[in-house]
Write a protein that holds these residues in place. Sequence first.
Motif, PDB file in Angstrom:
ATOM      1  N   ASP A  41       0.828  -1.218   0.000  1.00  9.56           N
ATOM      2  CA  ASP A  41       0.000   0.000   0.000  1.00  9.56           C
ATOM      3  C   ASP A  41       0.860   1.264   0.000  1.00  9.56           C
ATOM      4  N   LEU A  42       1.956   1.230  -0.719  1.00  8.53           N
ATOM      5  CA  LEU A  42       2.868   2.376  -0.754  1.00  8.53           C
ATOM      6  C   LEU A  42       2.428   3.417  -1.771  1.00  8.53           C
ATOM      7  N   HIS A  43       2.723   4.670  -1.480  1.00  8.16           N
ATOM      8  CA  HIS A  43       2.477   5.757  -2.430  1.00  8.16           C
ATOM      9  C   HIS A  43       3.412   5.573  -3.633  1.00  8.16           C
ATOM     10  N   PRO A  44       2.944   5.898  -4.850  1.00  6.01           N
ATOM     11  CA  PRO A  44       3.791   5.700  -6.048  1.00  6.01           C
ATOM     12  C   PRO A  44       5.126   6.432  -5.996  1.00  6.01           C
ATOM     13  N   ASP A  45       5.209   7.499  -5.192  1.00  6.30           N
ATOM     14  CA  ASP A  45       6.447   8.280  -5.138  1.00  6.30           C
ATOM     15  C   ASP A  45       7.466   7.745  -4.142  1.00  6.30           C
ATOM     16  N   VAL A  46       7.103   6.730  -3.367  1.00  7.91           N
ATOM     17  CA  VAL A  46       8.025   6.195  -2.356  1.00  7.91           C
ATOM     18  C   VAL A  46       9.193   5.489  -3.033  1.00  7.91           C
ATOM     19  N   ILE A  47      10.414   5.825  -2.603  1.00  5.43           N
ATOM     20  CA  ILE A  47      11.624   5.183  -3.122  1.00  5.43           C
ATOM     21  C   ILE A  47      12.367   4.514  -1.969  1.00  5.43           C
ATOM     22  N   GLU A  48      13.467   3.820  -2.297  1.00  2.00           N
ATOM     23  CA  GLU A  48      14.208   3.087  -1.275  1.00  2.00           C
ATOM     24  C   GLU A  48      14.699   3.985  -0.151  1.00  2.00           C
ATOM     25  N   GLN A  49      15.091   5.190  -0.472  1.00  2.00           N
ATOM     26  CA  GLN A  49      15.630   6.087   0.552  1.00  2.00           C
ATOM     27  C   GLN A  49      14.580   6.433   1.612  1.00  2.00           C
ATOM     28  N   HIS A  50      13.324   6.606   1.190  1.00  2.00           N
ATOM     29  CA  HIS A  50      12.259   6.896   2.151  1.00  2.00           C
ATOM     30  C   HIS A  50      12.070   5.738   3.127  1.00  2.00           C
ATOM     31  N   LEU A  51      12.143   4.509   2.608  1.00  2.00           N
ATOM     32  CA  LEU A  51      11.984   3.341   3.472  1.00  2.00           C
ATOM     33  C   LEU A  51      13.197   3.144   4.376  1.00  2.00           C
ATOM     34  N   GLN A  52      14.360   3.482   3.860  1.00  5.79           N
ATOM     35  CA  GLN A  52      15.577   3.387   4.670  1.00  5.79           C
ATOM     36  C   GLN A  52      15.475   4.279   5.894  1.00  5.79           C
ATOM     37  N   GLU A  53      14.954   5.482   5.711  1.00  7.27           N
ATOM     38  CA  GLU A  53      14.810   6.410   6.829  1.00  7.27           C
ATOM     39  C   GLU A  53      13.862   5.867   7.889  1.00  7.27           C
ATOM     40  N   LYS A  54      12.849   5.100   7.482  1.00  6.77           N
ATOM     41  CA  LYS A  54      11.869   4.551   8.417  1.00  6.77           C
ATOM     42  C   LYS A  54      12.386   3.305   9.123  1.00  6.77           C
ATOM     43  N   PHE A  55      12.964   2.379   8.352  1.00  7.93           N
ATOM     44  CA  PHE A  55      13.257   1.054   8.876  1.00  7.93           C
ATOM     45  C   PHE A  55      14.633   0.925   9.525  1.00  7.93           C
ATOM     46  N   SER A  56      15.557   1.800   9.211  1.00 11.17           N
ATOM     47  CA  SER A  56      16.918   1.660   9.744  1.00 11.17           C
ATOM     48  C   SER A  56      16.992   1.947  11.239  1.00 11.17           C
ATOM     49  N   SER A  57      15.980   2.603  11.802  1.00 10.15           N
ATOM     50  CA  SER A  57      16.012   2.922  13.230  1.00 10.15           C
ATOM     51  C   SER A  57      15.769   1.696  14.103  1.00 10.15           C
ATOM     52  N   PHE A  58      15.389   0.572  13.509  1.00 11.35           N
ATOM     53  CA  PHE A  58      15.111  -0.635  14.304  1.00 11.35           C
ATOM     54  C   PHE A  58      16.212  -1.685  14.175  1.00 11.35           C
ATOM     55  N   GLY A  59      17.215  -1.403  13.375  1.00 10.25           N
ATOM     56  CA  GLY A  59      18.307  -2.350  13.231  1.00 10.25           C
ATOM     57  C   GLY A  59      19.000  -2.189  11.892  1.00 10.25           C
ATOM     58  N   LEU A  60      20.055  -2.970  11.698  1.00  7.87           N
ATOM     59  CA  LEU A  60      20.836  -2.882  10.480  1.00  7.87           C
ATOM     60  C   LEU A  60      20.071  -3.521   9.320  1.00  7.87           C
ATOM     61  N   VAL A  61      19.819  -2.718   8.277  1.00  9.46           N
ATOM     62  CA  VAL A  61      19.070  -3.181   7.114  1.00  9.46           C
ATOM     63  C   VAL A  61      20.044  -3.726   6.061  1.00  9.46           C
ATOM     64  N   ALA A  62      19.772  -4.930   5.576  1.00  6.68           N
ATOM     65  CA  ALA A  62      20.622  -5.531   4.545  1.00  6.68           C
ATOM     66  C   ALA A  62      20.320  -4.952   3.168  1.00  6.68           C
ATOM     67  N   MET A  63      19.035  -4.799   2.848  1.00  2.82           N
ATOM     68  CA  MET A  63      18.661  -4.300   1.540  1.00  2.82           C
ATOM     69  C   MET A  63      17.200  -3.900   1.529  1.00  2.82           C
ATOM     70  N   ILE A  64      16.889  -2.904   0.711  1.00  2.00           N
ATOM     71  CA  ILE A  64      15.501  -2.490   0.485  1.00  2.00           C
ATOM     72  C   ILE A  64      15.266  -2.468  -1.016  1.00  2.00           C
ATOM     73  N   HIS A  65      14.149  -3.043  -1.439  1.00  2.00           N
ATOM     74  CA  HIS A  65      13.838  -3.104  -2.871  1.00  2.00           C
ATOM     75  C   HIS A  65      12.390  -2.684  -3.104  1.00  2.00           C
ATOM     76  N   VAL A  66      12.185  -1.572  -3.809  1.00  2.00           N
ATOM     77  CA  VAL A  66      10.854  -1.161  -4.247  1.00  2.00           C
ATOM     78  C   VAL A  66      10.596  -1.794  -5.605  1.00  2.00           C
ATOM     79  N   CYS A  67       9.564  -2.601  -5.715  1.00  2.00           N
ATOM     80  CA  CYS A  67       9.274  -3.317  -6.963  1.00  2.00           C
ATOM     81  C   CYS A  67       8.660  -2.365  -7.982  1.00  2.00           C
ATOM     82  N   ARG A  68       9.144  -2.445  -9.211  1.00  2.00           N
ATOM     83  CA  ARG A  68       8.704  -1.531 -10.268  1.00  2.00           C
ATOM     84  C   ARG A  68       8.330  -2.293 -11.536  1.00  2.00           C
ATOM     85  N   ASP A  69       7.525  -1.659 -12.356  1.00  2.00           N
ATOM     86  CA  ASP A  69       7.165  -2.214 -13.646  1.00  2.00           C
ATOM     87  C   ASP A  69       8.419  -2.327 -14.509  1.00  2.00           C
ATOM     88  N   SER A  70       8.581  -3.455 -15.178  1.00  4.83           N
ATOM     89  CA  SER A  70       9.813  -3.697 -15.932  1.00  4.83           C
ATOM     90  C   SER A  70       9.960  -2.773 -17.137  1.00  4.83           C
TER      91      SER A  70
END
Length: 467
Positions: A41-70
């Motif tokens: 349910d992500l907004h179309p403008d959300v990119i990996e950096q936005h998620l990094q800012e949210k999720f990195s505060s809970f621990g070390l993140v290995a990778m974030i991948h926003v799925c896109r149309d090929s």
Amino acid sequence: ARSRWAGRRTFGTAGCPSHAMAPPDKEGGSSAPLATLYVGDLHPDVIEQHLQEKFSSFGLVAMIHVCRDSVTRKSLGYAFVNYYSHKDAEQALEKLNYTDIRGRCCRIMWNKKEKQVFVDPAANIFIKNLDVAVDSRALYDTFNIFGNIMSCKVACDREGVSRGYGFVQYESADAAKQAIERVNGMLIGGRKVFVGPFIKRDGQEKTTEISLYVRNIPSGWEDAQVTELFTPFGELKSSLVMSDARSGKRFGFVNFKDQEAADKALEALHGKDLRTDEEKADMEEEERKNKEENVKEPYDAIADEASKEAAVAAADKAEKEGEDAKEDKRLPPFCLSVSHAKSRDERKQDTQKKHDTREKNWEGIKLYVRNLPKDSTDDSLRALFTEFGTITDVKAVLERDSGECMGYGFVRYNSMQEATEAVTAMHLKEAFPGQSPLNVGLAAGKGGEGKGKGGKGEGKGKGKGKG
């Protein structure tokens, strides 16, 4: 086993190409498995950096991948977040689920391919008639008291506006049963909701003949009022009332157990006037005042070329929208529209059939006819011009609410000779007593010859510039 995204070349947290690899353990052995979360349910403008800012505060993140149309590379509205630690992923799931990310409430759950979870179909419930203010978080807060929720979602349109229904998947069927018993018929956000077991489309009976599609439902009506209107014709299986997010118009579906009952309801209720006596009196008074004001006919006021071009554009739009209006017979908005509900395949076939018919009908020479009386219809316009040749298409453009002719329409002939004869005979003819003479002329398409749109000048770049 490592994450499905581990080792895959993609855009990482900093927006640069990266490889997601778990760090080796202290003894130099094989890499530890990654804990993967699904974020939907992500907004179309959300990119990996936005998620990094949210999720990195809970621990070390290995990778974030926003799925896109090929092909378009546009976001598909979901992403995967990999943590090195399962504990960090659990904490992020607990704290960030249903929180806001760039204006939309996100939905987080374990990636099913990473964490094998048994999903009981009997533990999935369906909620309808939700207020637009109720989001996934509010729905979660309402239903989590009955048991552990695996997934919770309010269905939304592309703009993120609620469609008025949602789903809750529990871990156990007992929790789902308790939620149905306790919440069905109760108020959520000021509206009485229906709560029942969710049935997949594959498990539903393929009897579209007993399902009715209802439009022009009054804005203040709820499910109970729609049910009360249709119940006298037979036993109902279910009903659903929703609002269009853009127009605000109400529509819904009514499912009967018996086909004969559905047919009776359709025959009796299609076109039914739902206005109260007070509303009828107010509309009659308004119509009387409008007649006394002696409003000018739509095309009597056309004085310049710009106005004419605007009128042509309006008629073009009306022509394109005309097929749907013919099917609905131009019911005014206060009259109920009832028809048999169609499957997705049936709707596709109808759309293709309309397209093919429209392409065939639009072949030929089109004439615009102005200064038509308000009671003009397609049939009366056809009768007026049929003597001059084969008419492939005809339309008197009607006002959407009142159903009266807006003073203009079009006639399409099979050949230029027939169209020319019609113009010669009918242009400036006083065909209707007390009405301005007809204004009939060829309709020049975009970029065509004559004075139509795009017909002025000799083409781009051929004019003389300054200096």
